[in-house]
Design a protein around this motif. Structure first.
Motif, mmCIF file in Angstrom:
data_model
loop_
_atom_site.group_PDB
_atom_site.id
_atom_site.type_symbol
_atom_site.label_atom_id
_atom_site.label_comp_id
_atom_site.label_asym_id
_atom_site.label_seq_id
_atom_site.Cartn_x
_atom_site.Cartn_y
_atom_site.Cartn_z
ATOM 1 N N PHE A 1 0.836 -1.192 0.000
ATOM 2 C CA PHE A 1 0.000 0.000 0.000
ATOM 3 C C PHE A 1 0.881 1.257 0.000
ATOM 4 C CE2 PHE A 1 -2.183 3.427 2.278
ATOM 5 C CZ PHE A 1 -3.213 3.647 1.388
ATOM 6 N N VAL B 1 3.797 1.450 -1.176
ATOM 7 C CA VAL B 1 4.397 1.512 -2.512
ATOM 8 C C VAL B 1 3.465 2.239 -3.483
ATOM 9 C CG1 VAL B 1 5.037 0.084 -4.493
ATOM 10 C CG2 VAL B 1 5.943 -0.450 -2.227
ATOM 11 N N THR B 2 2.156 1.994 -3.366
ATOM 12 C CA THR B 2 1.222 2.680 -4.272
ATOM 13 C C THR B 2 1.254 4.192 -4.045
ATOM 14 O OG1 THR B 2 -0.706 2.559 -2.798
ATOM 15 C CG2 THR B 2 -0.401 0.731 -4.329
ATOM 16 N N ARG B 3 1.520 4.611 -2.812
ATOM 17 C CA ARG B 3 1.603 6.053 -2.530
ATOM 18 C C ARG B 3 2.848 6.662 -3.171
ATOM 19 N NH1 ARG B 3 -3.170 5.645 -2.281
ATOM 20 N NH2 ARG B 3 -3.361 7.850 -1.792
ATOM 21 N N GLU C 1 4.235 5.420 -5.836
ATOM 22 C CA GLU C 1 3.924 5.421 -7.273
ATOM 23 C C GLU C 1 3.069 6.630 -7.629
ATOM 24 O OE1 GLU C 1 4.001 0.653 -8.296
ATOM 25 O OE2 GLU C 1 2.172 1.540 -7.533
ATOM 26 N N ARG C 2 2.152 6.946 -6.744
ATOM 27 C CA ARG C 2 1.288 8.087 -7.020
ATOM 28 C C ARG C 2 2.101 9.380 -7.047
ATOM 29 N NH1 ARG C 2 -4.290 10.219 -4.281
ATOM 30 N NH2 ARG C 2 -4.508 11.879 -5.775
ATOM 31 N N CYS D 1 5.179 9.720 -7.777
ATOM 32 C CA CYS D 1 5.974 9.722 -9.007
ATOM 33 C C CYS D 1 5.111 10.085 -10.201
ATOM 34 C CB CYS D 1 6.636 8.364 -9.218
ATOM 35 S SG CYS D 1 7.981 8.069 -8.089
ATOM 36 N N LEU E 1 11.139 -0.367 -8.171
ATOM 37 C CA LEU E 1 11.267 0.116 -6.804
ATOM 38 C C LEU E 1 12.108 -0.933 -6.084
ATOM 39 C CD1 LEU E 1 7.654 1.336 -5.999
ATOM 40 C CD2 LEU E 1 9.700 2.737 -6.120
ATOM 41 N N ASN F 1 6.862 -7.011 -10.123
ATOM 42 C CA ASN F 1 6.398 -6.951 -8.742
ATOM 43 C C ASN F 1 4.914 -6.625 -8.627
ATOM 44 O OD1 ASN F 1 6.654 -7.175 -5.994
ATOM 45 N ND2 ASN F 1 7.431 -5.095 -5.697
ATOM 46 N N PRO G 1 -2.601 -3.926 -4.519
ATOM 47 C CA PRO G 1 -3.644 -3.594 -3.567
ATOM 48 C C PRO G 1 -4.814 -2.841 -4.193
ATOM 49 C CG PRO G 1 -1.634 -2.325 -3.133
ATOM 50 C CD PRO G 1 -1.382 -3.140 -4.325
#
Lengths: 572, 181
Positions: A178, A180-182, A184-185, A187, A197, A516, A542
């Protein structure tokens, strides 16, 4: 909020595709966003090079100040004094806030920072704000990180005289998917395409693999396997990896990490010097922020000095009539932070255990990060690894970003005539991934430290007669109970043919592909049948959004155990 | 999303054909109804030979007649641990999806890499290797669960994942709308 940024991002995706087919593919840059400092590196055609900003700094402070009309970050902004960063107008330590909910102890620890971190303790994202002209201006960790990344990208584009689209970023080992998604966001908001990552120590492992390969080339020797333990402790996170390296292939044997770092050492020390500091500063008034900044700078200074001397005299006037005047010894510092240092030892031992490596098998022990200068940290790492000498071939602050830049060049498909990019990292999963079953238990399907790409499955069954639906609740972590893990998402399987409990076979398969991405596939089969009873569900995770802290609770309230799962005992 | 839909349907259809999803039972029977062949491949060192090893391994899988774990790694049954490690690394350098993408191989090599890694995991662990060797001689079902996994993976690897239809689907991170923002 930032919808247009996504369009830009998907645009860059196609540009990337076209570029990679051209004879001069774009080389992804490496970015190390640290809790306290950050750096950027690139492959210059023959080696990795760190970029410097206009003030000739390779290490830039990770903060964004909102004091002006346009927010500016540590890449371009010039601090007149350390206190300026602590005026309340600047947001820093976002790496400890991103993707965390307001019940998280790490978020609570951030409440003593000069800017505002407000928690309601209900499992939603914390409210963070910067103080500008006596107004608290709200922002989010993603926004702060994005502003910072935009500055980094602009700096790299100016220096390299080409557009920068792709990057390899390093992340802490303990980051959940989760979180990681932040990242990504952030970026995406900055128009950067994430190629990879990498958990920080795995980037270091790649650099180590390259160095070992070069040594082999020089000595014309055989490339025997070398096992290294990498310990990286910065301001926000402590990460450990055990890697086995031969012939440029770095195989990650195990990873371990925790959100402990220099920031905790600093806060414990501040509390030691001024036991009522937290309650004193909680009001976040102008004067309190000033006092807090003074104490913070003085404490930080003292900790740095204690790395080279045995005691230090602290004299600081906090302005509001209170003064701190104290002699602090190194022993005192070590005692105040005993729990942190013990935790470091636990992480190393766990990593060695998971890697099934004995200390005598270790060829090298690599100690990195800002905390690597602390004598106690050096001693404890040497002690557990039973190694007198630590590896000397790396700059403790630059190794991670260099590794990321190497990975950037390797995954961009660049080849080097001297074989310096003839490298490969075989990654492992830093955390286990599984589902809720057998009551409130977390049942891992892909265990921690599984080599990626990976695919594992496990068979579950129903808990009630004629149970036609089942909830698949996916978690990531190491806790035995689900609440000790990170919720990644949930979905329902419907249309299970009515049958006695324990009869339907619910096969939950988890797949992590080379980039990943995690997918969960669920199929239902009745015994005796060779066909799935219902179409297979495939869900990319997620799926949870903000406020995920209470999702699990809400599900439990709504459904109790009516849609629960049970593991099937493996028949041999 | 298009690729997901087709992937699911292909998984579902491969279900009915091989029923791999049921897991161990069926797949194990499939694998072990064939005589276990142990071929002796000499160790090869050159890069060219390396590629050929990999390709040979691949054809084995596609023909869905996976041989022994030794065969997967292209080594002899009496191979030493350094030899096992070397073979694993050599194959990883060819089959790991990171490398395969760069070399422009369109096929999804992730499954083959997983297969190689499983073989390596078993053979590099003295206890697991001893257990495996016993089952190999008796030609009986091994107790470990890895075969159900690889069995499932077989169906997945054989199911045509439309890599081309979606830019960067399997090897690059894409900006996907279903990502949680």
């Amino acid at each position: 909020m930032a919808e247009p940024a996504y369009t830009v991002a998907s645009d860059s995706e196609t540009t990337g595709e076209e570029k990679s087919s051209s004879p001069f593919p774009e080389i992804a840059i490496g970015i190390d966003i640290g809790t306290s400092q950050c750096s950027i590196a690139f492959w210059n055609g023959s080696q990795v090079e760190l970029m410097k900003n206009t003030r000739n700094q390779k290490m830039m402070r990770s903060y964004v100040t909102f004091k002006d009309e346009i927010p500016s970050g540590g890449v371009s902004n010039q601090l007149s004094h350390e206190h300026e960063m602590l005026s309340g107008a600047a947001i820093f330590n976002v790496k400890r806030l991103i993707g965390r909910v307001d019940t998280d102890p790490v978020v609570h620890a951030s409440k003593s920072l000069p800017f505002l971190v407000q928690t309601l303790d209900i499992g939603v994202r914390p409210f963070i704000a910067a103080l500008v002209n006596n107004v608290w201006r709200s922002t989010t960790p993603e926004e702060v990180l994005a502003i910072f990344l935009v500055e980094l990208r602009a700096m790299a584009e100016t220096q390299l005289k080409r557009p920068i689209r792709s990057a390899v970023l390093t992340i802490p080992v303990s980051f959940s998917r989760f979180q990681v998604t932040r990242i990504e966001r952030a970026c995406a908001m900055a128009g950067l395409h994430i190629l990879r990552l990498m958990p920080e120590p795995t980037a270091v492992a790649l650099l180590y693999a390259q160095q070992q390969q070069q040594t082999v080339h020089e000595n014309m020797g055989s490339g025997s396997e070398k096992i290294a333990l990498i310990f990286n402790m910065g301001a926000g996170y402590c990460d450990v990896a055990v890697t086995a390296t031969a012939g440029g292939v770095s195989q990650i044997k195990a990873l371990a990490g925790s959100a402990i770092g220099g920031e905790d050492l600093l806060q414990n020390m501040m509390h030691h010097l001024m036991p009522n500091s937290e309650s004193l500063f909680s009001s976040h008034g102008m004067n309190e922020i000033k006092s807090m900044a003074l104490l913070r700078v003085a404490t930080q200074d003292a900790i740095h000095k204690l790395s080279s001397q045995n005691s230090v005299q602290i004299n600081v006037d906090l302005g509001t009539g209170s003064k701190v005047s104290k002699m602090v010894t190194r022993e005192e510092f070590e005692e105040v932070n005993r729990k942190i240092f013990e935790k470091c030892e636990t992480i190393i031992s766990q990593c060695l255990h998971d890697a099934k490596v004995d200390t005598e098998d270790l060829t090298d022990v690599i100690l990195l990060g800002g905390c690597s200068y602390i004598p106690k940290v050096r001693d404890l790492v040497r002690g557990i690894c039973k190694k007198e000498e630590l590896y000397k071939g790396m700059n403790p602050l630059e190794a991670a970003v260099c590794g990321a830049a190497l990975e950037g060049a390797v995954t961009s498909g660049i080849s080097d005539p001297f074989g310096n990019l003839d490298l490969l990292t075989i990654q492992a999963t830093p955390l286990g991934i599984g589902v809720r079953a057998d009551g409130n238990n977390f049942v891992p399907i892909i265990p921690r430290n599984t080599t990626m790409p990976a695919r594992r499955d496990l068979v579950f069954t129903t808990v009630r007669d004629n149970q036609t639906e089942a909830l698949i609740i996916v978690y990531e972590g190491e806790g035995e109970k689900v609440e000790d893990n990170h919720l990644l998402g949930y979905f329902k399987i419907t249309g299970i043919p009515p049958s006695p409990k324990g009869v339907p076979e619910i096969n939950v398969c988890m797949d992590i592909d080379a980039s990943n991405v995690l997918r969960v596939l669920v199929g239902v089969i009745l015994p005796g049948s060779q066909h799935p009873a219902i179409p297979v569900m495939e869900v990319r995770l997620p799926t949870v959004d903000d406020g995920h802290g209470w999702c699990a609770e809400a599900l439990h309230r709504a459904y109790g155990s009516t849609l629960a799962l049970e593991t099937v005992q493996k028949k041999i | 999303m298009i690729d997901m839909a087709s992937a699911s349907s292909s998984l579902a259809s491969s279900f009915s054909s091989s029923s791999a999803f049921i897991g161990s039972k069926v797949i194990l029977n499939e694998i072990y109804s064939q005589p276990t062949r142990v071929k002796f491949h000499p160790l090869r060192i050159s890069a060219a030979a390396c590629t050929s090893t990999a390709e040979r391994t691949r054809t084995h899988h596609i023909a869905s007649s996976p041989g022994s774990l030794y065969e997967v790694l292209g080594i002899q049954m009496g191979a030493t641990f350094p030899e096992i490690k070397a073979a694993y690394r050599r194959l990883a350098r060819v089959l790991h999806p990171d490398v395969a993408t760069i070399n422009g191989q369109n096929e999804n090599t992730a499954y083959e890499f997983m297969k190689v890694h499983e073989a390596y995991e078993t053979l590099s662990d003295p206890e697991k290797r001893a257990d495996y060797d016993r089952t190999l001689f008796r030609q009986r079902r091994p107790l470990s669960s890895q075969f159900s996994i690889s069995g499932l993976a077989t169906t997945m690897a054989n199911s045509p994942r439309p890599n081309s239809g979606f830019p960067g689907y399997s090897t690059r991170r894409g900006w996907e709308t279903d990502q949680c923002w």
